[in-house]
Scaffold this motif. Structure first.
Motif, PDB file in Angstrom:
ATOM      1  N   LYS A   1       0.828  -1.212   0.000  1.00 21.84           N
ATOM      2  CA  LYS A   1       0.000   0.000   0.000  1.00 21.84           C
ATOM      3  C   LYS A   1       0.863   1.264   0.000  1.00 21.84           C
ATOM      4  CE  LYS A   1      -0.994   0.253   4.982  1.00 21.84           C
ATOM      5  NZ  LYS A   1      -0.562  -0.975   5.654  1.00 21.84           N
ATOM      6  N   ALA A   2       0.259   2.328  -0.526  1.00 23.24           N
ATOM      7  CA  ALA A   2       0.890   3.648  -0.483  1.00 23.24           C
ATOM      8  C   ALA A   2       0.554   4.230   0.877  1.00 23.24           C
ATOM      9  CB  ALA A   2       0.329   4.534  -1.586  1.00 23.24           C
ATOM     10  N   THR A   3       1.567   4.386   1.753  1.00 19.62           N
ATOM     11  CA  THR A   3       1.274   4.882   3.103  1.00 19.62           C
ATOM     12  C   THR A   3       1.238   6.409   3.145  1.00 19.62           C
ATOM     13  OG1 THR A   3       3.611   4.641   3.587  1.00 19.62           O
ATOM     14  CG2 THR A   3       2.163   2.866   4.331  1.00 19.62           C
ATOM     15  N   ASP A   4       1.894   7.065   2.210  1.00 24.88           N
ATOM     16  CA  ASP A   4       1.745   8.512   2.001  1.00 24.88           C
ATOM     17  C   ASP A   4       2.160   8.780   0.561  1.00 24.88           C
ATOM     18  OD1 ASP A   4       4.605   9.427   1.813  1.00 24.88           O
ATOM     19  OD2 ASP A   4       4.709   8.804   3.901  1.00 24.88           O
ATOM     20  N   LEU A   5       2.168  10.056   0.187  1.00 24.25           N
ATOM     21  CA  LEU A   5       2.405  10.386  -1.227  1.00 24.25           C
ATOM     22  C   LEU A   5       3.739   9.848  -1.775  1.00 24.25           C
ATOM     23  CD1 LEU A   5       2.135  11.976  -3.876  1.00 24.25           C
ATOM     24  CD2 LEU A   5       2.617  14.064  -2.607  1.00 24.25           C
ATOM     25  N   ARG A   6       4.850  10.220  -1.137  1.00 22.71           N
ATOM     26  CA  ARG A   6       6.155   9.808  -1.698  1.00 22.71           C
ATOM     27  C   ARG A   6       6.442   8.335  -1.420  1.00 22.71           C
ATOM     28  NH1 ARG A   6       5.908  13.914  -5.184  1.00 22.71           N
ATOM     29  NH2 ARG A   6       5.509  15.810  -4.013  1.00 22.71           N
ATOM     30  N   ALA A   7       5.885   7.809  -0.322  1.00 26.56           N
ATOM     31  CA  ALA A   7       6.009   6.372  -0.065  1.00 26.56           C
ATOM     32  C   ALA A   7       5.313   5.621  -1.201  1.00 26.56           C
ATOM     33  CB  ALA A   7       5.368   6.033   1.275  1.00 26.56           C
ATOM     34  N   GLY A   8       4.183   6.161  -1.663  1.00 19.61           N
ATOM     35  CA  GLY A   8       3.454   5.551  -2.780  1.00 19.61           C
ATOM     36  C   GLY A   8       4.307   5.544  -4.036  1.00 19.61           C
ATOM     37  N   ALA A   9       5.025   6.654  -4.270  1.00 16.60           N
ATOM     38  CA  ALA A   9       5.909   6.724  -5.435  1.00 16.60           C
ATOM     39  C   ALA A   9       6.994   5.651  -5.335  1.00 16.60           C
ATOM     40  CB  ALA A   9       6.538   8.111  -5.534  1.00 16.60           C
ATOM     41  N   ALA A  10       7.493   5.442  -4.113  1.00 16.48           N
ATOM     42  CA  ALA A  10       8.534   4.425  -3.911  1.00 16.48           C
ATOM     43  C   ALA A  10       8.001   3.033  -4.238  1.00 16.48           C
ATOM     44  CB  ALA A  10       9.035   4.463  -2.459  1.00 16.48           C
TER      45      ALA A  10
END
Ligand code: UD1
Length: 421
Positions: free
Chosen positions: A369-378
């Motif tokens: 899952k995307a836990t926040d915006l940039r984590a999602g990008a990762a």
């Protein structure tokens, strides 16, 4: 709810055009509230959920705001602000809503904004914003989940020192001080390119700001500002994300519109990792034909390595040769992506503010899952190189900050699609 499905393994090739910067356009839209007499028109505005949210925020003040995401234009006529209050529902959705406090105080002499509360990447206090407003003569009261700021006789210029170069506090104080009586000197402000962009827009509106991008900002207050036309700078974090994507997939991508001056630490670290980078006036070409080498990164305020690129670099280090250290100094809780990357086979240990990332030869696709915006990008970056299928949930985080992510990646040859869960 939608999710992203990626089949990893394709090298990215071709050209990608970078959109306007999210973190520049949000404060600039807040600043349109200062404009009287003439309306504002903003160009190169990215089609992002956060832009829709700030449109809703300023619309709730009775201002005439219209976003045309197809044309990437945003129109605001803020001649008649009717209300000076931002409700919890909107501030909770996006912390940057708090950026309307400075303009409302300057323009209306009062503002009532819901306390932003915590968020995924840390407690993110607003003490520096409030100290700045108080130094400019506002009275602040906190109660019942709201912050009330009042300056019935107007704001007065002051000398303000920021204990930490907070981006949001610098922007809020800059906007408030633009219409304060007399001179404001802001020491130790944030120096990000987005601060310069905001100052440039304010100056086009008639403000008198000098020193944006340096460690002292000088603002001569003016009694009135007018709306203006302005084009937003390209998004350095979106550009950096595609640069890492090109490197990780061992591809060859020309990143159109990327401004290398804004990406110095990202370029330096990619070069250290063995990536070939050619910069010109229109963009940056990124090539890589072998595994990247591990590097150490430490996030810092600009011009240091951006915290908003930390998660993406962690994804790259997860499949690099050797062990890299990632130290996060800007936010206290910004390693939420570590557990998700580990589900894909990454070898990462967290020790306080540092993560030790030992490169592995491959990641394997799974549900994350995307836990926040940039984590999602990762997670997207990890999925692009993982063996098999990666499914990413909670993609509303990614939609906050990446304009047309899926079509842009498909155009570069990625196998990625959105599907209904
Ligand atoms: C902005 C960016 C965000 C980026 C961050 C740091 C926008 C819309 N968002 O967020 O993408 O990650 O800069 O580059 O532009 N702090 C305080 N007191 C305050 C304000 C901040 O202690 O009054 C602390 C925060 O908790 C955090 C650090 O300062 O630890 C950095 O925050 P800040 O620079 O203010 O970030 P934002 O403006 O929220």
């Amino acid at each position: 709810m939608e999710k992203l499905v990626i089949n990893g393994g394709n090298a990215l090739r071709g050209r990608v055009k970078i959109s306007g910067a999210k973190n520049a356009v949000l404060p600039i839209i807040a600043a349109t509230l200062l404009g009287q007499d003439t309306p504002s028109r903003l160009d190169e505005v990215p089609a992002l959920d956060d832009v829709h949210t700030i449109a809703e925020v300023i619309g709730s003040l009775g201002v005439d705001a219209r976003f045309d995401p197809e044309a990437h234009q945003f129109f605001v006529d803020s001649a008649g602000i009717k209300y000076c209050e931002a409700p919890y529902d909107l501030v909770r959705k996006m912390r940057a809503s708090f950026l309307i406090m400075g303009p409302l105080l300057a323009r209306c002499g009062k503002a009532r904004i819901s306390l932003p509360g915590g968020c995924a990447i840390g407690t993110r206090p607003i003490d520096l914003h409030l100290k700045g407003f108080e130094a400019l003569g506002a009275e602040i009261e906190i109660g019942h989940g709201f912050i009330d700021a009042n300056a019935p006789h107007g704001l007065k210029g002051a000398r303000i020192y920021l204990d930490f170069p907070s981006v949001g506090a610098t922007e809020n104080i800059l906007m408030a001080a633009s219409m304060a009586e007399g001179q404001t000197v802001l020491e130790n402000p944030a120096q990000e390119p987005e601060i310069i962009d905001l100052a440039n827009y304010l100056n086009v509106m008639g403000a008198k700001i000098r020193g944006a991008g340096t460690n002292v900002l000088k603002i001569e207050g003016v009694p009135k500002l007018k709306g203006a036309a302005y084009t937003v700078i390209p998004d350095r974090i979106e550009a950096g994300t595609y640069m890492v994507a090109a490197a990780m997939t061992r591809g060859d991508v020309y990143i159109e519109n990327a401004i290398s001056e804004h990406l110095k630490p990202v370029i330096a670290k990619l070069k250290e990792a063995g990536v070939i980078i050619d910069e010109d006036v229109d963009g940056i070409r990124v090539r890589c034909d072998k595994a990247t080498k591990a590097v150490d990164i430490k996030t810092m305020p600009y011009p240091g390595f951006p915290t908003d690129m930390q998660a993406q670099f962690m994804a790259m280090l997860a499949v690099s040769e050797g062990t890299g250290l990632v130290t996060e100094t800007v936010f206290e809780n910004r390693f939420m992506h570590v557990d998700e990357l580990k589900r894909m086979g990454a070898s990462i240990k967290i020790d306080g503010r540092t993560s030790v990332v030992e490169g592995v030869s491959k990641l394997t696709g799974c549900q994350v899952k995307a836990t926040d915006l940039r984590a999602g990008a990762a997670m997207v970056l990890a999925g692009l190189v993982a063996e098999g299928e990666t499914q990413i949930g909670y993609i509303h985080h990614i939609d906050r900050g990446y304009d047309h992510l899926v079509p842009k990646l498909v155009q570069l040859g990625a196998d990625i699609r959105r599907v209904e869960e």
